[in-house]
Write an enzyme that holds these catalytic residues in place. Structure first.
Site, mmCIF file in Angstrom:
data_model
loop_
_atom_site.group_PDB
_atom_site.id
_atom_site.type_symbol
_atom_site.label_atom_id
_atom_site.label_comp_id
_atom_site.label_asym_id
_atom_site.label_seq_id
_atom_site.Cartn_x
_atom_site.Cartn_y
_atom_site.Cartn_z
ATOM 1 N N HIS A 132 0.687 -1.411 0.090
ATOM 2 C CA HIS A 132 -0.073 0.122 0.084
ATOM 3 C C HIS A 132 0.886 1.339 -0.151
ATOM 4 O O HIS A 132 0.387 2.199 0.270
ATOM 5 C CB HIS A 132 -1.007 0.014 1.127
ATOM 6 C CG HIS A 132 -1.934 -0.972 0.953
ATOM 7 N ND1 HIS A 132 -2.325 -1.569 2.310
ATOM 8 C CD2 HIS A 132 -2.272 -1.792 0.166
ATOM 9 C CE1 HIS A 132 -3.272 -2.730 1.981
ATOM 10 N NE2 HIS A 132 -3.444 -2.690 0.647
ATOM 11 N N CYS A 194 5.516 21.125 -11.400
ATOM 12 C CA CYS A 194 4.364 21.447 -12.192
ATOM 13 C C CYS A 194 3.297 22.085 -11.560
ATOM 14 O O CYS A 194 2.224 22.596 -12.353
ATOM 15 C CB CYS A 194 3.815 20.272 -12.918
ATOM 16 S SG CYS A 194 2.889 18.769 -11.976
ATOM 17 N N GLY A 231 -0.218 -10.056 12.185
ATOM 18 C CA GLY A 231 -0.895 -8.697 12.726
ATOM 19 C C GLY A 231 -1.803 -8.502 11.500
ATOM 20 O O GLY A 231 -2.119 -7.199 11.506
ATOM 21 N N SER A 232 -2.550 -9.100 11.112
ATOM 22 C CA SER A 232 -3.653 -8.632 10.174
ATOM 23 C C SER A 232 -4.975 -9.437 10.019
ATOM 24 O O SER A 232 -5.013 -10.897 10.242
ATOM 25 C CB SER A 232 -3.169 -8.940 8.293
ATOM 26 O OG SER A 232 -4.323 -8.492 7.683
#
Length: 290
Positions: A132, A194, A231-232
């Site tokens: 991500h 830009c 840890g998910s």
């Protein structure tokens, strides 16, 4: 399937069957780690769905809202300008260091992280695929230029002299709740090259992970000896698809998490335990490996 390793304990019983199974899997090497926000909570970064997430009512910014509204971008950058510093100051915890040590010993073949905090790398791990992205970078939506978040932090500070805010609540993406009056006067800056719209170089909710990155993760998972989920909750398909991919190829899946996950039925072994304590114990138990 070996069931959950009993109630969470600060000092896990590494002689129990699930722990022995996990130690054997890791000891065989070619482990691919898939980490989530639960690995970073011990570094002070909360998650959305775990123990630290249940006490909050955070609504994350979506890609559609960010790109479609200047007011939404001002709200995001004001809140993130405050909250990002908390993420930037976070240090790796015992879990991150244990993963890096397993990689150093040649047992971890790759790391896929859903986290955007860079703590795997800070702990010494290499070759991390940031599924991500990373909050430490900023990308221009117009010209594609990437630049350090610290540079933007300085520019936002200069563009908002005298702007001060305070919060005790931080969300996993570095977003910090602020009252409307602190948001309305905040000035956003554009790309140095830009003048285009700047966005953190992370995948927002409602945005697709770049195809090449997804293909790299599928290939890595397919070559794994074991897929180790850390840890998910696997609540979103972005990470869960790799568990399904591994299971479909008969690659053993092991999960360490606080509480149940969406992938438990696909796993050979699941452990409900504090990540730092569990991973440190596993590393110590594998002391005989090079």
């Amino acid at each position: 399937m070996d069931g959950p390793g009993g109630p969470p304990k600060d000092l896990p019983d590494v002689t129990a069957r699930p722990w022995r199974t996990l130690a054997d899997l890791i000891g065989d090497g070619d482990v691919v780690v898939l980490s989530g926000a639960g690995l970073s909570t011990e570094s002070g970064i909360p998650d959305y769905r775990g123990e630290t997430g249940r006490s909050r009512r955070a609504t994350p910014m979506t890609y559609q809202a960010f790109t479609g509204s200047a007011a939404a971008r001002r709200r995001y950058w004001a809140r993130s300008h405050l909250g990002w510093r908390h993420v930037a100051r976070a240090a790796p915890n015992a879990g991150h260091r244990a993963v890096a040590e397993l990689q150093r010993r040649g047992l971890v073949a790759g790391i896929i992280t859903q986290n955007v905090d860079g703590l795997h790398q800070a702990a010494g791990a290499g070759g991390v695929i940031e599924l991500h992205g990373n909050l430490d970078r900023v990308r221009c939506l117009d010209c594609g230029r990437r630049s350090p978040r610290a540079d933007l932090d300085e520019r936002l500070h200069d563009a908002n002299p005298g702007w001060h805010a305070h919060t005790e609540t931080i969300n996993p993406d570095g977003d910090a709740p602020l009252p409307d009056d602190r948001v309305e006067g905040f000035r956003v800056v554009g790309c140095r090259d830009c003048g285009g719209i700047l966005k953190p170089d992370v995948v927002f909710f409602g945005e697709n992970v770049p195809r090449r990155r997804v293909e790299e993760c599928f290939a890595l998972t397919g070559r794994a000896g074991t897929l180790l989920v850390l840890g998910s909750s696997l609540a979103v398909m972005s990470g869960y698809r790799f568990v399904r991919h591994a299971a479909g190829l008969s690659v053993p899946v092991a999960i360490i998490n606080r509480g149940p996950t969406r992938g438990d039925a696909d796993a050979l072994v699941t452990l409900d335990a504090p990540l730092g304590t569990a991973l440190t114990a596993l590393v110590d138990g594998l002391a005989g490996h090079p």
